[in-house]
Write a protein that holds these residues in place. Sequence first.
Motif, PDB file in Angstrom:
ATOM      1  N   TYR A  46     -87.105  91.406  13.774  1.00 17.77           N
ATOM      2  CA  TYR A  46     -86.116  92.207  14.494  1.00 17.77           C
ATOM      3  C   TYR A  46     -84.779  92.087  13.773  1.00 17.77           C
ATOM      4  CZ  TYR A  46     -89.305  92.454  18.504  1.00 17.77           C
ATOM      5  OH  TYR A  46     -90.385  92.699  19.328  1.00 17.77           O
ATOM      6  N   ARG A  47     -84.308  93.212  13.246  1.00 19.47           N
ATOM      7  CA  ARG A  47     -82.998  93.257  12.590  1.00 19.47           C
ATOM      8  C   ARG A  47     -82.091  94.134  13.440  1.00 19.47           C
ATOM      9  NH1 ARG A  47     -83.747  95.468   6.874  1.00 19.47           N
ATOM     10  NH2 ARG A  47     -85.328  96.754   7.879  1.00 19.47           N
ATOM     11  N   ILE A  48     -80.980  93.575  13.861  1.00 18.91           N
ATOM     12  CA  ILE A  48     -80.123  94.258  14.826  1.00 18.91           C
ATOM     13  C   ILE A  48     -78.712  94.406  14.265  1.00 18.91           C
ATOM     14  CG2 ILE A  48     -79.518  92.084  15.980  1.00 18.91           C
ATOM     15  CD1 ILE A  48     -79.535  93.656  18.637  1.00 18.91           C
ATOM     16  N   ASP A  49     -78.086  95.554  14.551  1.00 17.10           N
ATOM     17  CA  ASP A  49     -76.658  95.709  14.294  1.00 17.10           C
ATOM     18  C   ASP A  49     -75.914  95.167  15.510  1.00 17.10           C
ATOM     19  OD1 ASP A  49     -77.241  96.959  11.910  1.00 17.10           O
ATOM     20  OD2 ASP A  49     -76.758  98.981  12.589  1.00 17.10           O
ATOM     21  N   LEU A  50     -75.172  94.092  15.314  1.00 17.76           N
ATOM     22  CA  LEU A  50     -74.427  93.503  16.424  1.00 17.76           C
ATOM     23  C   LEU A  50     -73.279  94.416  16.847  1.00 17.76           C
ATOM     24  CD1 LEU A  50     -74.453  89.867  15.026  1.00 17.76           C
ATOM     25  CD2 LEU A  50     -75.691  90.686  17.041  1.00 17.76           C
ATOM     26  N   LEU A  51     -72.716  94.164  18.004  1.00 19.33           N
ATOM     27  CA  LEU A  51     -71.689  95.039  18.568  1.00 19.33           C
ATOM     28  C   LEU A  51     -70.548  95.277  17.579  1.00 19.33           C
ATOM     29  CD1 LEU A  51     -71.480  93.581  22.188  1.00 19.33           C
ATOM     30  CD2 LEU A  51     -72.259  95.876  21.558  1.00 19.33           C
ATOM     31  N   GLY A  52     -70.206  96.558  17.396  1.00 15.94           N
ATOM     32  CA  GLY A  52     -69.101  96.922  16.513  1.00 15.94           C
ATOM     33  C   GLY A  52     -69.457  96.967  15.044  1.00 15.94           C
ATOM     34  N   HIS A  53     -70.747  96.803  14.719  1.00 17.18           N
ATOM     35  CA  HIS A  53     -71.188  96.774  13.328  1.00 17.18           C
ATOM     36  C   HIS A  53     -72.305  97.791  13.092  1.00 17.18           C
ATOM     37  CE1 HIS A  53     -69.119  92.904  13.518  1.00 17.18           C
ATOM     38  NE2 HIS A  53     -69.098  92.913  12.200  1.00 17.18           N
ATOM     39  N   GLY A  54     -72.347  98.299  11.856  1.00 16.90           N
ATOM     40  CA  GLY A  54     -73.413  99.209  11.488  1.00 16.90           C
ATOM     41  C   GLY A  54     -73.473 100.403  12.414  1.00 16.90           C
ATOM     42  N   ARG A  55     -74.675 100.651  12.952  1.00 16.38           N
ATOM     43  CA  ARG A  55     -74.869 101.807  13.832  1.00 16.38           C
ATOM     44  C   ARG A  55     -74.820 101.440  15.313  1.00 16.38           C
ATOM     45  NH1 ARG A  55     -80.016 104.299  10.664  1.00 16.38           N
ATOM     46  NH2 ARG A  55     -80.063 102.207   9.762  1.00 16.38           N
ATOM     47  N   THR A  56     -74.313 100.255  15.609  1.00 16.25           N
ATOM     48  CA  THR A  56     -74.065  99.878  17.005  1.00 16.25           C
ATOM     49  C   THR A  56     -72.578  99.993  17.282  1.00 16.25           C
ATOM     50  OG1 THR A  56     -75.945  98.352  17.104  1.00 16.25           O
ATOM     51  CG2 THR A  56     -74.209  98.051  18.733  1.00 16.25           C
ATOM     52  N   ALA A  57     -72.232 100.831  18.210  1.00 14.15           N
ATOM     53  CA  ALA A  57     -70.814 101.086  18.493  1.00 14.15           C
ATOM     54  C   ALA A  57     -70.156  99.877  19.147  1.00 14.15           C
ATOM     55  CB  ALA A  57     -70.676 102.306  19.404  1.00 14.15           C
ATOM     56  N   SER A  58     -68.850  99.858  19.062  1.00 11.82           N
ATOM     57  CA  SER A  58     -68.102  98.832  19.782  1.00 11.82           C
ATOM     58  C   SER A  58     -68.010  99.221  21.255  1.00 11.82           C
ATOM     59  CB  SER A  58     -66.697  98.665  19.188  1.00 11.82           C
ATOM     60  OG  SER A  58     -66.004  99.905  19.221  1.00 11.82           O
ATOM     61  N   ALA A  59     -67.568  98.274  22.056  1.00  7.47           N
ATOM     62  CA  ALA A  59     -67.377  98.514  23.485  1.00  7.47           C
ATOM     63  C   ALA A  59     -65.996  97.975  23.848  1.00  7.47           C
ATOM     64  CB  ALA A  59     -68.481  97.823  24.280  1.00  7.47           C
ATOM     65  N   SER A  60     -65.709  97.873  25.118  1.00  4.87           N
ATOM     66  CA  SER A  60     -64.438  97.262  25.517  1.00  4.87           C
ATOM     67  C   SER A  60     -64.420  95.807  25.046  1.00  4.87           C
ATOM     68  CB  SER A  60     -64.292  97.308  27.037  1.00  4.87           C
ATOM     69  OG  SER A  60     -65.237  96.452  27.653  1.00  4.87           O
ATOM     70  N   TYR A  61     -63.230  95.249  24.883  1.00  3.13           N
ATOM     71  CA  TYR A  61     -63.126  93.860  24.433  1.00  3.13           C
ATOM     72  C   TYR A  61     -63.872  92.924  25.373  1.00  3.13           C
ATOM     73  CZ  TYR A  61     -59.514  95.432  21.170  1.00  3.13           C
ATOM     74  OH  TYR A  61     -58.835  96.067  20.161  1.00  3.13           O
ATOM     75  N   GLN A  62     -63.762  93.186  26.672  1.00  3.26           N
ATOM     76  CA  GLN A  62     -64.457  92.328  27.635  1.00  3.26           C
ATOM     77  C   GLN A  62     -65.971  92.407  27.442  1.00  3.26           C
ATOM     78  OE1 GLN A  62     -63.132  90.097  29.171  1.00  3.26           O
ATOM     79  NE2 GLN A  62     -61.531  90.613  30.615  1.00  3.26           N
ATOM     80  N   ARG A  63     -66.487  93.613  27.201  1.00  5.19           N
ATOM     81  CA  ARG A  63     -67.935  93.806  27.027  1.00  5.19           C
ATOM     82  C   ARG A  63     -68.421  93.226  25.698  1.00  5.19           C
ATOM     83  NH1 ARG A  63     -72.474  93.746  26.542  1.00  5.19           N
ATOM     84  NH2 ARG A  63     -74.122  95.047  27.420  1.00  5.19           N
ATOM     85  N   MET A  64     -67.507  93.092  24.722  1.00  7.91           N
ATOM     86  CA  MET A  64     -67.882  92.581  23.412  1.00  7.91           C
ATOM     87  C   MET A  64     -67.741  91.070  23.284  1.00  7.91           C
ATOM     88  SD  MET A  64     -66.662  95.408  20.608  1.00  7.91           S
ATOM     89  CE  MET A  64     -67.275  94.382  19.259  1.00  7.91           C
ATOM     90  N   ARG A  65     -67.313  90.410  24.330  1.00  9.47           N
ATOM     91  CA  ARG A  65     -67.183  88.958  24.251  1.00  9.47           C
ATOM     92  C   ARG A  65     -68.498  88.310  23.858  1.00  9.47           C
ATOM     93  NH1 ARG A  65     -65.024  87.017  29.873  1.00  9.47           N
ATOM     94  NH2 ARG A  65     -66.671  88.486  30.472  1.00  9.47           N
ATOM     95  N   LEU A  66     -68.397  87.150  23.220  1.00  4.07           N
ATOM     96  CA  LEU A  66     -69.597  86.457  22.762  1.00  4.07           C
ATOM     97  C   LEU A  66     -70.572  86.183  23.903  1.00  4.07           C
ATOM     98  CD1 LEU A  66     -68.027  83.975  20.203  1.00  4.07           C
ATOM     99  CD2 LEU A  66     -69.691  85.758  19.676  1.00  4.07           C
ATOM    100  N   THR A  67     -70.051  85.844  25.060  1.00  2.00           N
ATOM    101  CA  THR A  67     -70.939  85.575  26.189  1.00  2.00           C
ATOM    102  C   THR A  67     -71.749  86.813  26.549  1.00  2.00           C
ATOM    103  OG1 THR A  67     -69.061  86.044  27.654  1.00  2.00           O
ATOM    104  CG2 THR A  67     -69.547  83.722  27.195  1.00  2.00           C
ATOM    105  N   GLU A  68     -71.134  88.007  26.436  1.00  2.00           N
ATOM    106  CA  GLU A  68     -71.842  89.247  26.728  1.00  2.00           C
ATOM    107  C   GLU A  68     -72.835  89.579  25.622  1.00  2.00           C
ATOM    108  OE1 GLU A  68     -71.500  90.972  29.675  1.00  2.00           O
ATOM    109  OE2 GLU A  68     -70.378  89.158  30.168  1.00  2.00           O
ATOM    110  N   GLN A  69     -72.429  89.358  24.365  1.00  6.33           N
ATOM    111  CA  GLN A  69     -73.339  89.599  23.247  1.00  6.33           C
ATOM    112  C   GLN A  69     -74.590  88.731  23.372  1.00  6.33           C
ATOM    113  OE1 GLN A  69     -73.102  91.459  19.502  1.00  6.33           O
ATOM    114  NE2 GLN A  69     -74.848  91.397  20.882  1.00  6.33           N
ATOM    115  N   VAL A  70     -74.398  87.488  23.766  1.00  6.67           N
ATOM    116  CA  VAL A  70     -75.534  86.577  23.925  1.00  6.67           C
ATOM    117  C   VAL A  70     -76.437  87.037  25.071  1.00  6.67           C
ATOM    118  CG1 VAL A  70     -76.179  84.222  24.571  1.00  6.67           C
ATOM    119  CG2 VAL A  70     -74.418  84.605  22.848  1.00  6.67           C
ATOM    120  N   LYS A  71     -75.857  87.492  26.151  1.00  5.57           N
ATOM    121  CA  LYS A  71     -76.674  88.010  27.267  1.00  5.57           C
ATOM    122  C   LYS A  71     -77.510  89.200  26.814  1.00  5.57           C
ATOM    123  CE  LYS A  71     -73.546  86.626  31.012  1.00  5.57           C
ATOM    124  NZ  LYS A  71     -72.590  87.130  32.032  1.00  5.57           N
TER     125      LYS A  71
END
Length: 265
Positions: A46-71
């Motif tokens: 599984y190769r994933i574009d993390l939030l704000g990178h590649g073809r995965t768009a960014s979100a609000s700063y709150q939604r992009m927090r590490l705790t949210e990325q991990v969830k």
Amino acid sequence: MKLRHQEYHVEISGSGPPLLLLHGFTGSSATWDLFGSRLQSDYTVYRIDLLGHGRTASASYQRMRLTEQVKDLKSLLATREEDWSVLGYSMGGRIALLLAATSKQVKQTIAVSTTPGLRSAHERRLRRKADRRLADRLLTDGLADFIDYWESLPLFASQRHLPVEVQESIRRGRLAQSPEGLAASLIAQGTGNMAPVWHLLDTSSIDWIVGNDDDKFKKIAVEAAPSEKIHLIEGASHAPHIDQPEKFVTIVEKLLLINQMGELK
């Protein structure tokens, strides 16, 4: 693929036990193109574009927090019932360590050129300020200027000795990023925004890969792990998978095989 209502670009290939690959800052799922054919013969990669990178768009700063990325990534792990191996580089390595500290589905972690976090609140506060300045510079001066600066950092000095076509390919990948996405990642997902997890890690399930010329992250690995869990790559600095791809993937294959043999016992 939607993870907790957030759209992600995910590439899945191969068959076998699941293996999640997490790229670093300014990277993408394409970071692992060189290794896909080697690893997918024995694993579902599984190769994933993390939030704000590649073809995965960014979100609000709150939604992009590490705790949210991990969830979000935990919801990906939950799509399969078996245990996972997770490999992460730099920023992706920090996320991999957060997963290792909080998910029972992660049975093996390969942490590449990364850290379990800054220990003191003062260090984290200073880092947040520095990353905010970097994000402001990126949005003010533009992506090309920022990438010029990023590539000039001592951490990446070894890449100036790579073949020209490799350097150009890396630069094209960086310039294809969204400046808004990278800026949001700096602010929301920088090391200063990571709660340290040194005390939560099971050192027996984590292997560390570090370039022998990367003094900063070599020191971190020595503090975090017993010597037998640290794998140094000669002729490499902060990006050993780029500096020495053959040595890197050989070590990864060996570590994955050792883990699988242990699971079968």
